[in-house]
Motif scaffolding. Structure first.
Motif, short mmCIF file in Angstrom:
data_model
loop_
_atom_site.label_atom_id
_atom_site.label_comp_id
_atom_site.label_asym_id
_atom_site.label_seq_id
_atom_site.Cartn_x
_atom_site.Cartn_y
_atom_site.Cartn_z
N ALA A 61 8.51 14.51 -4.88
CA ALA A 61 9.90 14.63 -4.40
C ALA A 61 10.61 13.27 -4.43
CB ALA A 61 9.92 15.22 -3.00
N ASP A 62 10.02 12.29 -5.16
CA ASP A 62 10.63 10.97 -5.33
C ASP A 62 10.74 10.19 -4.01
OD1 ASP A 62 11.61 8.98 -6.97
OD2 ASP A 62 13.64 9.80 -7.11
N HIS A 63 9.77 10.39 -3.13
CA HIS A 63 9.72 9.67 -1.85
C HIS A 63 8.54 8.71 -1.89
CE1 HIS A 63 12.71 12.51 -0.66
NE2 HIS A 63 12.74 12.07 0.59
N TRP A 64 8.80 7.44 -1.61
CA TRP A 64 7.82 6.38 -1.81
C TRP A 64 7.60 5.68 -0.48
CZ3 TRP A 64 5.70 6.45 -6.60
CH2 TRP A 64 6.39 7.18 -7.57
N LEU A 65 6.50 6.05 0.18
CA LEU A 65 6.17 5.46 1.49
C LEU A 65 5.20 4.32 1.26
CD1 LEU A 65 6.22 5.55 4.63
CD2 LEU A 65 4.19 7.02 4.47
N ARG A 66 5.58 3.16 1.77
CA ARG A 66 4.66 2.02 1.58
C ARG A 66 4.57 1.19 2.86
NH1 ARG A 66 8.79 -0.96 -2.50
NH2 ARG A 66 10.19 -1.84 -0.93
N LEU A 67 3.44 0.50 2.96
CA LEU A 67 3.24 -0.51 4.00
C LEU A 67 3.26 -1.84 3.26
CD1 LEU A 67 2.61 -1.36 6.89
CD2 LEU A 67 0.19 -0.92 6.41
N ARG A 68 4.32 -2.57 3.48
CA ARG A 68 4.48 -3.86 2.78
C ARG A 68 4.07 -4.98 3.72
NH1 ARG A 68 9.30 -5.38 -1.23
NH2 ARG A 68 7.91 -4.11 -2.51
N GLN A 69 3.13 -5.79 3.25
CA GLN A 69 2.65 -6.94 4.01
C GLN A 69 3.82 -7.84 4.38
OE1 GLN A 69 0.07 -9.23 1.53
NE2 GLN A 69 -0.97 -10.22 3.22
N PRO A 86 3.41 15.10 18.81
CA PRO A 86 3.32 13.95 19.71
C PRO A 86 2.54 12.80 19.05
CG PRO A 86 2.74 15.98 20.85
CD PRO A 86 2.90 16.34 19.40
N GLY A 87 3.01 11.60 19.28
CA GLY A 87 2.34 10.44 18.69
C GLY A 87 2.90 10.04 17.34
N TRP A 88 3.87 10.82 16.86
CA TRP A 88 4.44 10.50 15.55
C TRP A 88 5.72 9.68 15.68
CZ3 TRP A 88 4.11 15.26 11.74
CH2 TRP A 88 2.77 15.68 11.67
N ASP A 89 5.94 9.10 16.85
CA ASP A 89 7.14 8.27 17.00
C ASP A 89 6.95 6.94 16.27
OD1 ASP A 89 5.14 7.90 18.90
OD2 ASP A 89 6.48 6.85 20.27
N GLN A 90 5.72 6.62 15.94
CA GLN A 90 5.45 5.45 15.10
C GLN A 90 4.85 5.94 13.78
OE1 GLN A 90 6.44 2.30 15.82
NE2 GLN A 90 7.36 3.21 17.65
N VAL A 91 5.09 5.19 12.73
CA VAL A 91 4.69 5.66 11.39
C VAL A 91 3.17 5.88 11.26
CG1 VAL A 91 4.81 5.20 8.91
CG2 VAL A 91 6.77 4.66 10.37
N PRO A 92 2.32 4.97 11.77
CA PRO A 92 0.88 5.20 11.58
C PRO A 92 0.41 6.53 12.17
CG PRO A 92 1.26 2.94 12.24
CD PRO A 92 2.58 3.64 12.36
N GLY A 93 1.00 6.95 13.29
CA GLY A 93 0.63 8.24 13.88
C GLY A 93 0.97 9.39 12.95
N ALA A 94 2.16 9.30 12.34
CA ALA A 94 2.58 10.36 11.41
C ALA A 94 1.74 10.33 10.14
CB ALA A 94 4.06 10.19 11.07
N GLY A 144 6.30 -4.40 6.92
CA GLY A 144 6.01 -3.16 7.67
C GLY A 144 6.23 -1.92 6.82
N TRP A 145 6.43 -0.79 7.51
CA TRP A 145 6.56 0.50 6.81
C TRP A 145 7.97 0.66 6.24
CZ3 TRP A 145 2.52 3.59 5.81
CH2 TRP A 145 1.35 3.37 6.54
N GLU A 146 8.03 1.14 5.01
CA GLU A 146 9.32 1.37 4.35
C GLU A 146 9.22 2.67 3.57
OE1 GLU A 146 10.25 -3.36 3.41
OE2 GLU A 146 9.46 -2.10 1.81
N LEU A 147 10.31 3.41 3.57
CA LEU A 147 10.37 4.63 2.76
C LEU A 147 11.55 4.51 1.81
CD1 LEU A 147 9.31 7.52 2.15
CD2 LEU A 147 10.93 8.35 3.87
N LEU A 197 0.88 -1.18 0.00
CA LEU A 197 0.00 0.00 0.00
C LEU A 197 0.91 1.22 0.00
CD1 LEU A 197 -2.45 -1.06 2.89
CD2 LEU A 197 -2.80 -1.34 0.43
N TYR A 198 0.73 2.11 -0.95
CA TYR A 198 1.56 3.32 -1.05
C TYR A 198 0.77 4.54 -0.61
CZ TYR A 198 5.36 0.96 -3.52
OH TYR A 198 6.43 0.15 -3.85
N TYR A 199 1.45 5.48 0.04
CA TYR A 199 0.80 6.66 0.63
C TYR A 199 1.46 7.95 0.17
CZ TYR A 199 -1.61 3.48 3.75
OH TYR A 199 -2.41 2.48 4.24
N ASP A 200 0.60 9.00 0.09
CA ASP A 200 1.11 10.33 -0.26
C ASP A 200 0.15 11.36 0.31
OD1 ASP A 200 2.60 12.39 -1.37
OD2 ASP A 200 2.61 11.56 -3.39
#
Ligand code: V4E
Length: 246
Positions: A50-58, A134-142, A61-64, A38-41
């Motif tokens: 800006a060529d940044h690809w944030l994904r949640l890979r089954q 606050p709360g952005w120490d984990q990716v889902p919060g951010a 986990g989260w990868e950028l 799943l990719y997010y923007d």
């Protein structure tokens, strides 16, 4: 490695003889897998522009995936400067031929892959020019706080081979596109040129299209399913006008 690995990779089109060729070269099948990405923007697509690809890979986990920072740049400092938009044809990519190389441009790409939540969130904040909350120490919060939205979702079936320090992935995406890649992982920018040579050498040994840029899964997905997003990234120089499969 605090800031994540640097991936040097080159995509090619596998054919019916590719796996036999890999075996003949001494590659070993490392495994088969199937995963959804799943990719997010942001709604205005500031990350991918800006060529940044944030994904949640089954299963992973989260990868950028993003261009490596220039030497001396903050690897994951919160509030790091927004990188300049990439050069034509994709920023993290080695799309600008280096003077010493006779290789055609755009055949190998170089991206950093961040996986630690602190590094991922730091880089996202840097690109978007916001301070972490606050709360952005984990990716889902951010992701929630930055208002990021899913823009692509697809499943890849992958067969992976290992040959020395290289990996070869043979991917089949569920939207009907197959692509393969040769990949090396290195820990520092200084190791990139040698890795690039190794990657391209194996790619030439495997692919019928040794000097041709082959589009990645995302390029084909966006062109088919998100044409406005695709056009925007072409205009931004993040995706090149790759030769596309039918
Ligand atoms: C970096 C990037 C994107 C993110 C997806 O990267 P990709 O390597 O295509 O996916 P995948 O599933 O093989 O990742 P892996 O498992 O190897 O980590 S989408 C577009 N880009 C930029 C890009 C580019 N401009 N040109 C090429 C040839 N590839 C990627």
């Amino acid at each position: 490695m605090p800031s994540g690995s640097i991936e040097v990779e080159s995509k090619f089109t596998a054919g019916p003889g590719t796996e036999a060729r890999l075996a003949a070269l001494g590659a070993a099948l490392a495994g088969s897998s199937s995963f959804r990405d799943l990719y997010y923007d942001t709604p205005d697509l500031r990350l991918t522009r800006a060529d940044h690809w944030l994904r949640l890979r089954q299963g992973a986990g989260w990868e950028l995936k993003c261009p490596p920072l220039p030497r001396g740049g903050a690897s994951h400092g919160l509030g790091a400067a927004c990188p300049e938009p990439p050069a034509e044809g994709a920023g993290g990519s080695s799309h600008v031929p280096d003077a010493a190389s006779q290789e055609p441009p755009a055949v190998a790409t170089t991206y950093q892959e961040l996986t630690s939540p602190r590094a991922v969130v730091g880089r996202l904040c840097g690109v978007l020019g916001v301070a972490p909350a606050p709360g952005w120490d984990q990716v889902p919060g951010a992701v929630a706080g930055l208002g990021l939205q899913e823009f692509a979702s697809f499943v890849t079936r992958r067969r992976s081979y290992r040959l020395g320090g290289l990996r070869v992935d043979l991917d089949q995406a569920d939207f009907g596109y197959a692509v393969a890649e040769v990949e090396a992982l290195v820990g520092a920018q200084e190791e990139v040129p040698a890795a690039r040579e190794e990657v391209l050498q194996l790619r030439r040994a495997l692919g019928p299209d040794g000097a041709t840029r082959v589009p990645g899964k995302m390029s084909v997905y966006l062109r088919r399913h998100r044409p406005r997003h695709y056009q925007l990234l072409l205009q931004a120089g993040v995706l090149a006008g790759d030769p596309q499969p039918p």
